[in-house]
Design an enzyme around this catalytic site. Structure first.
Site, mmCIF file in Angstrom:
data_model
loop_
_atom_site.group_PDB
_atom_site.id
_atom_site.type_symbol
_atom_site.label_atom_id
_atom_site.label_comp_id
_atom_site.label_asym_id
_atom_site.label_seq_id
_atom_site.Cartn_x
_atom_site.Cartn_y
_atom_site.Cartn_z
ATOM 1 N N TYR A 1 -8.847 14.851 -7.875
ATOM 2 C CA TYR A 1 -8.240 13.866 -8.905
ATOM 3 C C TYR A 1 -7.371 14.675 -9.844
ATOM 4 O O TYR A 1 -5.993 14.118 -10.095
ATOM 5 C CB TYR A 1 -9.200 13.129 -9.511
ATOM 6 N N ASP B 1 1.006 -1.175 -0.127
ATOM 7 C CA ASP B 1 -0.129 0.261 -0.114
ATOM 8 C C ASP B 1 0.953 1.127 -0.023
ATOM 9 O O ASP B 1 1.526 1.489 0.854
ATOM 10 C CB ASP B 1 -0.931 -0.051 1.125
ATOM 11 N N LYS C 1 -3.054 14.777 -10.282
ATOM 12 C CA LYS C 1 -2.461 14.503 -11.445
ATOM 13 C C LYS C 1 -1.812 15.636 -12.175
ATOM 14 O O LYS C 1 -0.593 15.315 -12.491
ATOM 15 C CB LYS C 1 -3.598 13.870 -12.285
ATOM 16 N N SER D 1 -2.770 11.029 -16.305
ATOM 17 C CA SER D 1 -3.971 10.898 -16.844
ATOM 18 C C SER D 1 -4.220 12.065 -17.847
ATOM 19 O O SER D 1 -3.485 13.066 -17.667
ATOM 20 C CB SER D 1 -5.023 10.811 -15.770
#
Ligand SMILES: NC(=O)c1ccc[n+]([C@@H]2O[C@H](COP(=O)([O-])OP(=O)(O)OC[C@H]3O[C@@H](n4cnc5c(N)ncnc54)[C@H](OP(=O)(O)O)[C@@H]3O)[C@@H](O)[C@H]2O)c1
Length: 275
Positions: free
Chosen positions: A138, A47, A142, A125
């Site tokens: 998010y 993790d 990114k 992304s």
């Protein structure tokens, strides 16, 4: 390879093993370890937000005589909610996984990469280049990963280490189902006034995410791009995955902000609930 239980991480781990690499495949559960274990794929419990796991990974790598070819920072979570309503602890968690986890893994393995002249491959992304509504956290993480990758590339290029960013568009993986479920949970926590303001937007984004991912490339196709980023003798600084990503990353470089606003708003409007 972090995040190798599903999606493009699992596919890329298998693809790289097929090409003769010994892949340390990061997973979080024993059952995922059993599923990914194969010739050339050695699961490690990882993790990326657990310092102990990251330390154990570095020790595993240091104990291996083989040179470390690449660190692929692929793990990620999709969390969509309006900036106003996403609770601060969730904001922090997105950055913990999608940014700081990668930095921690990179820091831990950089000494080995410096020894071997290896490389860092960061899976960003299209959201690292354009931030649609509800993508604040998010895309924020990114965008930050893109910036950190640029800094790191300029720091370690003179030391013989490449840093490569991979920017996927829609890829058919687990992430969309997981993302929609998370977005719905978060929407359930919005106040009535926030629902009024953003409810339709959240629903539309969920539909767009589901259709965008369903019409995307396969995880195996994305794995080929990741493998190229790992193996190219003179890698590019960035590789896109899928036509959508190639197009969008080019468009946002040349279009003014208001034009991008119109494109993303028009695209989203088609997915709003009818009422
Ligand atoms: N699919 C797309 O359309 C798309 C588009 C652009 C970018 N991306 C990026 O591509 C990467 C891979 O995503 P995917 O589409 O293959 O999604 P996925 O199938 O959901 O895989 C995500 C992986 O990340 C792992 N992960 C999540 N939290 C973690 C943590 N704290 N520590 C270690 N591993 C963790 C997951 O493990 P568990 O199974 O244990 O949760 C899983 O292995 C992500 O960085 C994502 O942002 C995907």
């Amino acid at each position: 390879m972090t995040g190798a239980s599903t999606g493009m991480g699992a596919s890329a781990a298998r693809e790289l093993a097929r090409r003769g690499f010994h892949v340390l495949a990061g997973v979080r559960r024993d059952r995922d370890a059993d599923a990914i274990r194969a010739d050339g794929v050695e699961p490690v419990i990882l993790d990326i937000t657990e310092p102990e796991h990251v330390r154990a990974l570095a020790a595993r790598v240091a104990a291996d005589a083989r040179p470390l070819r690449a660190v692929v920072n692929n793990a990620g979570i999709q969390v969509n909610a309006p900036v106003e309503s996403l609770p601060m602890e969730r904001w922090r968690w997105v950055f913990e996984v999608n940014l700081f986890g990668h930095v921690a893994v990179t820091q831990a393995l950089l000494p080995a990469l410096l020894d071997s002249g290896g490389r860092v491959v960061n899976i960003s992304s299209v959201g690292g280049k354009v931030a649609m509504a509800t993508y604040g956290a998010y895309a924020g993480a990114k965008f930050a990963l893109e910036a950190v990758s640029d800094s790191l590339r300029r720091e370690v290029a003179p030391l013989g280490v490449h840093v490569v960013v991979v920017e996927p568009g829609g890829v058919r993986t687990e992430i969309a189902h997981r993302g929609v479920a998370t977005a719905n949970d978060l929407a359930a926590g919005m106040t009535p006034a926030q629902h009024e303001r953003y409810g339709g937007m959240v629903e539309a984004t969920n539909r767009l995410m589901a259709t965008g991912t369903a019409s995307g490339v396969t995880a195996d196709a994305a794995a080929l791009v990741i493998a190229k980023a790992v193996t190219a003798r003179r890698p590019r600084t960035r590789y896109t995955v899928g036509r959508d990503a190639a197009l969008i990353t080019r468009l946002v470089r040349v279009l003014p902000d208001r034009a991008v606003d119109r494109v993303v708003t028009t695209n989203l409007r088609r997915h709003y609930p009818k009422a």
